[in-house]
Design a protein around this motif. Structure first.
Motif, PDB file in Angstrom:
ATOM      1  N   MET A   1       5.181 -11.407  -4.530  1.00 57.84           N
ATOM      2  CA  MET A   1       6.153 -10.620  -4.892  1.00 57.84           C
ATOM      3  C   MET A   1       6.191  -9.442  -3.730  1.00 57.84           C
ATOM      4  SD  MET A   1       5.443  -7.642  -8.008  1.00 57.84           S
ATOM      5  CE  MET A   1       5.558  -9.036  -9.167  1.00 57.84           C
ATOM      6  N   ALA A   2       7.360  -9.313  -3.171  1.00 56.31           N
ATOM      7  CA  ALA A   2       7.565  -8.441  -2.024  1.00 56.31           C
ATOM      8  C   ALA A   2       8.066  -7.084  -2.559  1.00 56.31           C
ATOM      9  CB  ALA A   2       8.532  -8.937  -1.252  1.00 56.31           C
ATOM     10  N   ARG A   3       7.456  -6.012  -1.755  1.00 55.55           N
ATOM     11  CA  ARG A   3       7.905  -4.672  -2.407  1.00 55.55           C
ATOM     12  C   ARG A   3       8.313  -4.071  -0.788  1.00 55.55           C
ATOM     13  NH1 ARG A   3       2.982  -1.780  -5.540  1.00 55.55           N
ATOM     14  NH2 ARG A   3       2.853  -3.281  -7.366  1.00 55.55           N
ATOM     15  N   LYS A   4       9.354  -3.072  -1.044  1.00 54.05           N
ATOM     16  CA  LYS A   4       9.917  -2.377  -0.193  1.00 54.05           C
ATOM     17  C   LYS A   4       9.316  -0.929  -0.059  1.00 54.05           C
ATOM     18  CE  LYS A   4      13.836  -4.739   1.577  1.00 54.05           C
ATOM     19  NZ  LYS A   4      15.086  -4.548   2.063  1.00 54.05           N
ATOM     20  N   THR A   5       9.025  -0.469   0.920  1.00 59.20           N
ATOM     21  CA  THR A   5       8.551   0.822   1.484  1.00 59.20           C
ATOM     22  C   THR A   5       9.524   1.331   2.257  1.00 59.20           C
ATOM     23  OG1 THR A   5       7.044   0.356   3.081  1.00 59.20           O
ATOM     24  CG2 THR A   5       6.048   0.293   0.776  1.00 59.20           C
ATOM     25  N   PRO A   6       9.782   2.724   2.325  1.00 59.54           N
ATOM     26  CA  PRO A   6      10.723   3.164   3.353  1.00 59.54           C
ATOM     27  C   PRO A   6      10.537   2.609   4.533  1.00 59.54           C
ATOM     28  CG  PRO A   6       9.783   5.074   1.941  1.00 59.54           C
ATOM     29  CD  PRO A   6       8.978   3.668   1.647  1.00 59.54           C
ATOM     30  N   GLN A   8       8.601  -0.341   5.683  1.00 63.86           N
ATOM     31  CA  GLN A   8       8.021  -1.495   5.819  1.00 63.86           C
ATOM     32  C   GLN A   8       8.072  -2.517   4.588  1.00 63.86           C
ATOM     33  OE1 GLN A   8       4.122  -1.650   7.356  1.00 63.86           O
ATOM     34  NE2 GLN A   8       3.208  -0.929   5.493  1.00 63.86           N
ATOM     35  N   GLU A   9       8.100  -3.766   4.645  1.00 61.97           N
ATOM     36  CA  GLU A   9       8.232  -4.589   3.715  1.00 61.97           C
ATOM     37  C   GLU A   9       6.918  -5.456   3.635  1.00 61.97           C
ATOM     38  OE1 GLU A   9      10.254  -8.416   1.983  1.00 61.97           O
ATOM     39  OE2 GLU A   9      11.509  -6.928   3.061  1.00 61.97           O
ATOM     40  N   TYR A  10       6.110  -5.547   2.550  1.00 59.71           N
ATOM     41  CA  TYR A  10       4.705  -6.127   2.607  1.00 59.71           C
ATOM     42  C   TYR A  10       4.786  -7.126   1.244  1.00 59.71           C
ATOM     43  CZ  TYR A  10       3.023  -2.666  -0.876  1.00 59.71           C
ATOM     44  OH  TYR A  10       2.865  -1.966  -2.006  1.00 59.71           O
ATOM     45  N   GLU A  11       3.745  -8.137   1.359  1.00 60.08           N
ATOM     46  CA  GLU A  11       3.905  -8.879   0.383  1.00 60.08           C
ATOM     47  C   GLU A  11       2.451  -9.116  -0.391  1.00 60.08           C
ATOM     48  OE1 GLU A  11       3.849 -13.822  -0.014  1.00 60.08           O
ATOM     49  OE2 GLU A  11       5.346 -12.785   1.469  1.00 60.08           O
ATOM     50  N   GLU A  12       2.498  -8.927  -1.683  1.00 60.05           N
ATOM     51  CA  GLU A  12       1.152  -9.177  -2.532  1.00 60.05           C
ATOM     52  C   GLU A  12       0.850 -10.670  -2.985  1.00 60.05           C
ATOM     53  OE1 GLU A  12       1.068  -6.837  -5.786  1.00 60.05           O
ATOM     54  OE2 GLU A  12       1.701  -4.981  -4.881  1.00 60.05           O
ATOM     55  N   ARG A  13      -0.491 -10.982  -2.529  1.00 60.63           N
ATOM     56  CA  ARG A  13      -0.769 -12.390  -3.060  1.00 60.63           C
ATOM     57  C   ARG A  13      -1.846 -12.232  -3.755  1.00 60.63           C
ATOM     58  NH1 ARG A  13      -0.276 -16.255   2.312  1.00 60.63           N
ATOM     59  NH2 ARG A  13       2.086 -15.523   2.760  1.00 60.63           N
TER      60      ARG A  13
END
Length: 55
Positions: A1-6, A8-13
């Motif tokens: 599931m990818a989330r966007k922050t102002p 950067q974008e990071y992915e939780e696994r």
């Protein structure tokens, strides 16, 4: 599931371990019972059935 922050974008696994000790133990017991029944059946054949066969 990818989330966007102002910035950067990071992915939780979420990684799940597939080896469950209780599942492994119950599978071992099940197959041990199969082998035990098989050898018990062979013992029965050798001890009681084969001596009845006329030669």
């Amino acid at each position: 599931m990818a989330r966007k922050t102002p910035d950067q974008e990071y992915e939780e696994r979420h990684i799940e371990k597939k080896e469950d000790k209780t599942h492994v133990a119950s599978t071992f017991i099940k197959y041990f019972a199969y082998v035990l029944i098989f050898f018990g059946f062979l013992w029965f054949l050798v001890r009681y059935v084969f001596p009845m066969i006329p030669q």
